[in-house]
Design an enzyme around this catalytic site. Structure first.
Site, PDB file in Angstrom:
ATOM      1  N   ARG A   1      49.120  32.041  35.175  1.00 45.94           N
ATOM      2  CA  ARG A   1      48.294  31.531  34.086  1.00 45.94           C
ATOM      3  C   ARG A   1      47.020  30.853  34.559  1.00 45.94           C
ATOM      4  O   ARG A   1      45.944  31.081  33.999  1.00 45.94           O
ATOM      5  CB  ARG A   1      49.110  30.537  33.260  1.00 45.94           C
TER       6      ARG A   1
ATOM      7  N   GLY B   1      65.892  16.930  24.785  1.00 41.90           N
ATOM      8  CA  GLY B   1      66.520  15.817  24.062  1.00 41.90           C
ATOM      9  C   GLY B   1      67.771  16.245  23.311  1.00 41.90           C
ATOM     10  O   GLY B   1      68.814  15.579  23.381  1.00 41.90           O
TER      11      GLY B   1
ATOM     12  N   LEU C   1      64.265  20.867  23.268  1.00 46.26           N
ATOM     13  CA  LEU C   1      65.329  21.440  24.099  1.00 46.26           C
ATOM     14  C   LEU C   1      65.980  20.382  24.976  1.00 46.26           C
ATOM     15  O   LEU C   1      67.205  20.311  25.074  1.00 46.26           O
ATOM     16  CB  LEU C   1      64.765  22.559  24.962  1.00 46.26           C
TER      17      LEU C   1
ATOM     18  N   GLY D   1      63.419  12.020  21.032  1.00 50.73           N
ATOM     19  CA  GLY D   1      62.961  13.411  21.082  1.00 50.73           C
ATOM     20  C   GLY D   1      64.142  14.360  20.982  1.00 50.73           C
ATOM     21  O   GLY D   1      65.189  14.143  21.590  1.00 50.73           O
TER      22      GLY D   1
ATOM     23  N   HIS E   1      46.491  27.977  29.088  1.00 48.00           N
ATOM     24  CA  HIS E   1      47.114  29.288  28.921  1.00 48.00           C
ATOM     25  C   HIS E   1      46.034  30.333  28.634  1.00 48.00           C
ATOM     26  O   HIS E   1      45.187  30.122  27.789  1.00 48.00           O
ATOM     27  CB  HIS E   1      48.108  29.216  27.760  1.00 48.00           C
TER      28      HIS E   1
ATOM     29  N   GLU F   1      59.432  18.331  29.484  1.00 44.74           N
ATOM     30  CA  GLU F   1      57.987  18.289  29.753  1.00 44.74           C
ATOM     31  C   GLU F   1      57.502  16.862  29.979  1.00 44.74           C
ATOM     32  O   GLU F   1      56.474  16.649  30.639  1.00 44.74           O
ATOM     33  CB  GLU F   1      57.229  18.936  28.579  1.00 44.74           C
TER      34      GLU F   1
ATOM     35  N   SER G   1      51.723  35.347  23.035  1.00 43.13           N
ATOM     36  CA  SER G   1      52.665  35.316  24.159  1.00 43.13           C
ATOM     37  C   SER G   1      52.171  36.041  25.402  1.00 43.13           C
ATOM     38  O   SER G   1      51.558  37.101  25.334  1.00 43.13           O
ATOM     39  CB  SER G   1      53.985  35.949  23.722  1.00 43.13           C
TER      40      SER G   1
END
Lengths: 249, 640
Positions: free
Chosen positions: B333, B48, B46, B43, B269, B428, B287
């Site tokens: 959220r 990895g 970010l 992966g 979300h 994650e 967003s």
């Protein structure tokens, strides 16, 4: 809607390819272009045929994976839009749509509409970075950057590396892609330190990969989904000349 | 099977000193010896990419893999809003402790305290690192960094680069990785997916991968395996994840002995573009930053089909402002999503099928002018118009909740090591920092914290304290794993049934969305647990895949992933059934307060659920890691 598709099919990198005609039925305006292709593929699978291979991932216009020439225009020609964000409401019932892969010597076809863009990675590896190590960096606010410079750097940094610029160019030049990275880093104080070395190495890598020359026709800018400006190419040409005059590295 | 033991390895001492103390206690590897260690990183998002780049800088020999055609395309790139850091540049009362507290509270007191505190501590270094790399964050006219606000916090601590923060952070990490590749210290292998973890003598020692362009199956041996393979939102078929995101690598590791923690914690979300029909392949996020200026509402009357502009102010219900006056439209959220669902369930939803609520900018446009709104959100408004054909400057956006992120993941200790020694899990893909609900702008922070500032310390300790020789890729375990991969591919190709992979994926997704989505209950979960095995059985006897395994075959790739989702979803529903309380995004309708908020049961459920695989069609074993809080007082979460 009912559409006729003429799609480039090619088994593997070495086999010859050809256009094959398919019918796309029951297409609704709310579908994205790739969802229309998904539907066509479902139909092919139901008939036991191999579906059309095409690249996509985020399907929201930011990863740069999708890459197809639609009716002669990379990503289909809607302003500032990738193929995955193109929607069928822009097409009319009964229309014939031609779909091809990016065509460039430096982007060999893997299969159907899928191409190998690893040349772009190798160009970045040649110099598209700031040589800092993790840790030991100063506080972020110790490097003030004027808003106009920060905004300009961001305009260049938005490039998604999709390769539409290369696909649009009659010479398959990668100048807009390279210029975007050279400018993003060259505008900022953090990147200015190795500016000369960077531009020389990246241009050298670009030439080595077999991309063509730039004649500034601007077709790249016209199809760029992130609207990267042609002015960055002018900027890179200046950086490159200055670097040569300084004697290179 | 051996009985698994969960040892969280949380260092002793006061909370705020644990990480510093631990860093000193960790054993080191001599610089000259580092190159002898081969690290396999799976992966390149970010977590990895930052890990691979940093390990290579330290001198380790690194090989990294991604399923995309370039590391730069990993799904971190799609994060829009921003990244949190406790810099307190705004002088508005932020601190490491406040970021830590907001994150723990936002996670509804189901995250591991020591990990979250470390996350808040290193958050400040992440911003420094990214700026040094040339990440073009938004600036003030004076040249200093700008911030914006995000849900669940009352300070402005979110750094951003227009609506493309994830893209810019990922390109920063990708460029650091590319620099190492250029120097020859990292080998990057794209368009390749991990299909098996190889465990030799109890330690993770390699992986089996398939080259997606040629179909070749091969083995890589290493001294450690680092998985940064993202979340499992695509179990729901429709999510905001990239269409290629999958649970396969994590699930194969689970089957080889890595415990899977809290699979029922999924984040829905609140602000996504609603589904427009059965053809839909993915959902698009709008967003959270839009809630800074947009007001969420539905008509007061059930079945009110008038156009938004024709509905008088007195006939509108601004339900977030009404229910949560102190946070208003910036409520977290999970809470905002549930409130929207509630309004739609009451028959007050808007748009096709009544599955939508309005996000209205007209007041902000009146107050600030259209130009100001355009400056802040132009790219999002354009994206909305491309997808829906509607102009949100003139009429409100229609939004609806969608699956976006998964807080659950492989269980890791404080060193980010799973229950399989030598297997580290980042970003994650692990479970540790967000508890039962993640706050906005915290995923980017965690991915980079793990990759730049945590793993590079802890992996050295593993090498220094475990002298296990690296086997060659011709070891019997590798050959067996390769055989298993080939056999499975062959099996998929020979079914030649009648239904497409996509139809199975869609059916499974709809089932878990209905029964294990925004609201869950015992009856629904039991029904899902009954139906999933039947669906799996039909898949393995009636799926159709054309073509061969010896070339690019996207249907085959998708089939392998759906096959894993068909097993994984059972685990997710089982976890949701077992957790007989409500917390964060896990809302059991049996457990709610009179106002309809989640009611936790701290006495019985203040633990991490870590599941140990026992074989197909066998109930996995539940292990519990108790959650103990020293630095915070567990309270009923309130945003009123």
């Amino acid at each position: 809607m009912k559409l006729t598709l003429k799609v480039w099919r090619q088994q593997d990198p070495t086999s010859p390819g050809k256009f094959v005609t398919y019918e796309a039925r029951d297409i609704i305006p709310e579908m994205s272009f790739l969802e229309m292709l998904d539907e066509v593929n479902e139909g092919l699978l139901a008939r036991g045929e191999e579906p059309i291979a095409f690249d996509s991932d985020c399907r929201e216009g930011i990863c740069g994976t999708c890459s197809m020439v639609i009716n002669g225009l990379p990503h289909g020609g809607q302003k500032a839009t990738t193929a995955c964000q193109l929607h069928m409401r822009l097409f009319t019932d009964g229309e014939t749509i031609t779909i091809e892969p990016w065509r460039a010597r430096a982007f060999p076809v893997v299969r159907d509409l899928v191409v190998d863009r690893s040349a772009f990675d190798r160009i970045i590896q040649a110099g598209g970075f700031v040589s800092v190590f993790t840790g030991g960096t100063p506080d972020a606010n110790l490097i003030p950057i004027g808003k106009p410079d920060a905004d300009l750097a961001m305009d260049a940094a938005q490039c998604i590396g999709c390769g539409a610029c290369v696909a649009a160019c009659k010479n398959a030049s990668a100048m807009l892609f390279v210029a975007a990275k050279v400018s993003h880093l060259g505008i900022l104080p953090q990147g200015r330190v190795e500016k000369d070395r960077r531009v020389l190495r990246m241009v050298q890598a670009m030439d080595k990969e077999g991309f063509g020359s730039c004649t500034v026709t601007g077709s790249c800018e016209a199809v760029c989904p992130k609207e990267i400006s042609l002015r960055f190419i002018a900027r890179m040409n200046r950086d490159y000349s200055v670097s040569l005059l300084k004697g290179g590295e | 099977m051996t009985r698994m033991k969960l040892d969280s390895q949380i260092p002793s001492g006061p909370l705020a000193e644990k990480w510093d103390k631990h860093k000193f206690d960790l054993k080191l590897v001599n610089p000259a010896n580092k190159r002898k260690f081969e690290v396999l990183v799976v992966g390149t998002g970010l977590a990895g990419a930052s890990a691979a780049a940093t390990l290579a800088e330290l001198g380790y020999s690194v090989t990294c893999f991604c399923y995309q055609d370039s590391p730069r395309r990993a799904h971190s790139i799609a994060a829009q809003g921003g990244i949190n850091a406790a810099k307190n540049y705004k002088n508005d009362g932020d601190s490491v402790h406040r970021l830590f507290y907001d994150t723990i509270k936002g996670g509804d007191f189901r995250a591991r305290e020591a990990n979250v505190h470390r996350l808040a501590e290193v958050s400040v270094s992440i911003i420094d690192q990214c700026v040094a790399q040339g990440v073009p964050f938004a600036r003030e006219y004076g040249g200093l960094l700008d911030n914006r606000s995000f849900g669940g916090a009352q300070v402005s601590r979110t750094f951003y680069a227009r609506g493309q923060t994830g893209q810019q952070l990922l390109l920063g990490a990708y460029q650091a990785l590319s620099r190492q590749a250029g120097l020859g210290s990292v080998k990057i292998i794209p368009r390749t997916e991990m299909l098996e973890l190889v465990v030799v003598d109890g330690h993770a020692k390699g992986i089996v991968v398939r080259d997606m362009a040629t179909g070749a199956v091969s083995s890589y041996a290493g001294d450690a395996v680092v998985m940064a393979t993202g979340g499992y939102s695509n179990a729901f078929y429709l999510s905001t994840n990239a269409v290629g995101c999958n649970v396969t690598a994590a699930f194969r590791a689970y089957k080889k002995g890595a415990a899977f923690a809290n699979p029922c914690y999924t984040q829905i979300h609140p602000t996504c573009i609603p589904v427009s029909g059965d053809h839909q392949s993915k959902l698009t996020l709008m967003s959270e930053s839009l809630r800074n200026d947009g007001r969420v509402w539905v008509p007061k009357q059930k079945g009110d089909k008038r156009r938004a502009g024709d509905i008088a102010e007195s006939d509108r219900d601004y339900f977030l402002e009404r229910k949560y006056p102190s946070f208003g439209n910036l409520a977290p959220r999970d809470i905002s999503s549930r409130a929207a669902k509630e309004a739609c369930d009451e028959g007050r939803g808007v748009g096709p099928g009544g599955l939508g609520v309005f996000l209205d900018f007209s007041d902000s446009i009146k107050r600030l002018g259209e130009d100001k709104i355009r400056e802040r959100y132009a790219n999002l408004f354009e994206m909305y118009e491309r997808i829906t054909g509607e102009n949100a400057y003139q009429m409100p956006m229609r939004i609806f909740p969608a699956v976006h992120y998964t807080m659950g993941g492989l269980w890791v200790d404080y060193n980010l090591m799973s229950t399989v020694p030598g297997l580290f899990v980042l970003g994650e893909a692990n479970f540790s920092d967000h508890g039962a609900n993640r706050l906005g702008a915290s995923a980017l922070m965690q991915g980079l914290a793990d990759g730049y500032f945590v793993l590079p310390y802890t992996i050295g300790h593993y090498f220094a304290t475990n002298k296990v020789a690296r086997p060659t890729a011709s070891h019997a375990e590798f050959r067996a794993a390769e055989e298993a991969v080939r056999a499975r591919i062959q099996k998929l190709l020979t079914i030649k049934g009648k239904r497409t992979v996509r139809s199975f994926h869609r059916e499974l997704g709809r089932l878990v969305w209905d029964k294990c989505g925004m609201a869950r209950n015992e009856k629904g979960l039991k029904e899902a647990l009954r139906r999933i095995p039947a669906m799996r059985e039909e898949f393995w006897s009636n799926v159709t895949i054309t073509g061969s395994g010896e070339s690019l075959n996207q249907t085959l790739e998708h089939a392998g992933r759906v096959a894993d989702f068909l097993e994984f979803c059972e685990l997710m529903c089982l976890d949701a059934l077992t957790r007989d309380e409500s917390c964060g995004g896990h809302f059991r309708t049996e457990h709610q307060t009179e106002e309809g908020e989640a009611r936790r049961d701290d006495e019985n459920f203040s633990f991490v659920s870590a599941w140990e695989y026992q074989g197909l069609d066998q109930q996995p074993v539940l292990h519990k890691e108790p959650l103990v809080y020293e630095g915070v007082h567990m309270s009923q979460r309130s945003y009123k």
